[in-house]
Design an enzyme around this catalytic site. Sequence first.
Site, PDB file in Angstrom:
ATOM      1  N   HIS A 196      50.759  40.245  42.779  1.00  0.00           N
ATOM      2  CA  HIS A 196      51.086  39.700  43.814  1.00  0.00           C
ATOM      3  C   HIS A 196      51.207  40.853  44.793  1.00  0.00           C
ATOM      4  CE1 HIS A 196      54.832  41.055  42.001  1.00  0.00           C
ATOM      5  NE2 HIS A 196      55.619  41.572  43.485  1.00  0.00           N
ATOM      6  N   ASP A 201      49.558  39.045  36.557  1.00  0.00           N
ATOM      7  CA  ASP A 201      50.012  39.608  37.850  1.00  0.00           C
ATOM      8  C   ASP A 201      50.216  41.308  37.532  1.00  0.00           C
ATOM      9  OD1 ASP A 201      51.431  39.606  40.219  1.00  0.00           O
ATOM     10  OD2 ASP A 201      53.289  40.029  39.331  1.00  0.00           O
ATOM     11  N   ASN A 215      59.804  47.523  45.253  1.00  0.00           N
ATOM     12  CA  ASN A 215      59.506  47.817  43.553  1.00  0.00           C
ATOM     13  C   ASN A 215      58.008  47.247  42.889  1.00  0.00           C
ATOM     14  OD1 ASN A 215      63.035  48.894  43.645  1.00  0.00           O
ATOM     15  ND2 ASN A 215      61.903  50.101  42.224  1.00  0.00           N
ATOM     16  N   SER A 216      58.332  46.318  43.235  1.00  0.00           N
ATOM     17  CA  SER A 216      57.139  45.814  42.327  1.00  0.00           C
ATOM     18  C   SER A 216      56.152  46.500  41.976  1.00  0.00           C
ATOM     19  CB  SER A 216      56.418  44.381  42.751  1.00  0.00           C
ATOM     20  OG  SER A 216      57.046  43.279  43.121  1.00  0.00           O
ATOM     21  N   LEU A 240      44.022  27.734  22.837  1.00  0.00           N
ATOM     22  CA  LEU A 240      43.840  26.041  22.320  1.00  0.00           C
ATOM     23  C   LEU A 240      44.128  25.168  22.405  1.00  0.00           C
ATOM     24  CD1 LEU A 240      47.062  27.151  19.852  1.00  0.00           C
ATOM     25  CD2 LEU A 240      44.427  27.083  18.955  1.00  0.00           C
ATOM     26  N   GLY A 241      44.330  24.392  23.778  1.00  0.00           N
ATOM     27  CA  GLY A 241      44.358  23.292  24.124  1.00  0.00           C
ATOM     28  C   GLY A 241      45.620  22.551  23.654  1.00  0.00           C
ATOM     29  N   VAL A 242      46.705  22.898  23.753  1.00  0.00           N
ATOM     30  CA  VAL A 242      47.602  22.098  23.076  1.00  0.00           C
ATOM     31  C   VAL A 242      48.531  22.384  24.068  1.00  0.00           C
ATOM     32  CG1 VAL A 242      47.274  22.420  21.012  1.00  0.00           C
ATOM     33  CG2 VAL A 242      48.783  24.174  22.068  1.00  0.00           C
ATOM     34  N   LEU A 243      49.461  21.145  24.458  1.00  0.00           N
ATOM     35  CA  LEU A 243      51.143  20.780  24.953  1.00  0.00           C
ATOM     36  C   LEU A 243      51.866  21.289  24.314  1.00  0.00           C
ATOM     37  CD1 LEU A 243      50.239  18.251  27.487  1.00  0.00           C
ATOM     38  CD2 LEU A 243      49.871  21.069  28.339  1.00  0.00           C
ATOM     39  N   ILE A 244      52.933  21.945  23.978  1.00  0.00           N
ATOM     40  CA  ILE A 244      53.848  21.718  23.323  1.00  0.00           C
ATOM     41  C   ILE A 244      55.320  22.368  24.086  1.00  0.00           C
ATOM     42  CG2 ILE A 244      52.836  24.014  21.871  1.00  0.00           C
ATOM     43  CD1 ILE A 244      53.938  26.185  23.215  1.00  0.00           C
TER      44      ILE A 244
END
Length: 472
Positions: free
Chosen positions: A103, A133, A205-206, A261-265
């Site tokens: 960023h 990031d 600081n980033s 993986l292709g999952v919603l958790i």
Amino acid sequence: MKTQVPARWIFVFLVGLLISCRPHAGTLPDFTALVEDNQDAVVNISTLQRVEGRRGQGQRVPEFFRHFFEGMEDHFDTPPRDAESQGSGFIISRDGYILTNYHVVRNADRILVRLQDRRELEAELVGQDEQSDLALLRIEAGDLPVVRIGSSRDLRVGAWVLAIGAPFGFESTVTAGIVSAVGRSLPNENYVPFIQTDVAINPGNSGGPLFNLDGEVVGINSQIVSRSGGFMGLSFAIPIDMAMDVVKQLRETGRVARGWLGVLIQDVDRDLAESFGLDKPAGALVAQVMSDSPAAKGGIQAGDVVLEFNGERIHRSSQLPHVVGRVVPGTEAEAVVMRDGKRVTLKVPVGELPEDGGRRSRDAQVETPEVQADPLGLTVEPMTAQERENMGLDHGVKITDVRPGPASRAGIRRGDILRTLNNMTVDDPEALEEILTTLPQNAWVPALIQRGENPRFLALRVEADGDAESEE
């Protein structure tokens, strides 16, 4: 006869007591040598970005009056301008490679690196990774001072750490604190297990380094949580072990490949734990498996609770993306899941995280009449073919009314889609009626609902007659 103690001896005793009770002053760290050894390898980064002007609905406003019209830019012409930003970074190789935050250099047309010897050099963007990031830069210079890379795996909560950076443009600013937590997940940050500290971090600081007491970099200062825009005691750093893996991939290929993986958790709470046969809340509950995904090919199902993956215990759902993301795409990993109250071990092929995060399958089904599910306090109706297509679902019933009862206590709302109940698929209202006849009494059972784009498991309890609690 009582003996009087001279006042001077009482005074000496009290002074000695105060000295002995000083709060371990001799054990507090001295950071001076650490700073002297490393500050030359920390750089200030500034960027320039050309922002094109916009044509508004009216006339161009003279620059003298422009600040009176802030927030009304859509109504006026705006001229092109140069946008500037600042951050920090640190040199990781003598031939000019520099690590910073994505960023800090995002969309930059020009990147300038200022060294401690006051040289300013234009940097080349070698590669960047938005998910972590991180960005890798290079400047044309040799024999540069470098930092020593440590290991974030060795960090312990309570350990002293130190940051060097340029908050608000004040170069070589040093702040120190302790590690507050490790492996911390933040909203919308799925692939970084952050190091949380109380080191004072502010804008600028980033991208700067976080050191341990041995003078080794253990993290890259990246984010703060703040209501004021400034430091409030919560700062977060990217672990250096993860960062150096990203650096390796950026140097070799210019991009980063992550496991997927292709999952919603979702997390497992106490009631869900009981409904899934767990002795305590733990693991990542699979709310949805995307069609044709690695998880689907590996046999993972909605309703599975992932307890271990690739040899690592999963205590919270937020850990699973971190663990999966570190697996090399194209390899196979072992997953231990809780399914129907039993531990099941699966061999799962790990895919590569696509840029769009994967797509859901979209199929249609036939409509059926409205039905009342009285034991739950629900009225349901079939989903239309268009609704199924829009939501990417191939089963489920739409909830049109919620009355006082188990469903309302579980948090189910009107408009939710009920997809499974007690791990059985709800294809249509008739299927729901059949499932209701099999539900155990006075026991927690899981219900998978879809609310908008978000699938979620809720635990509900069907009481035996006479045991229901009043909701009045």
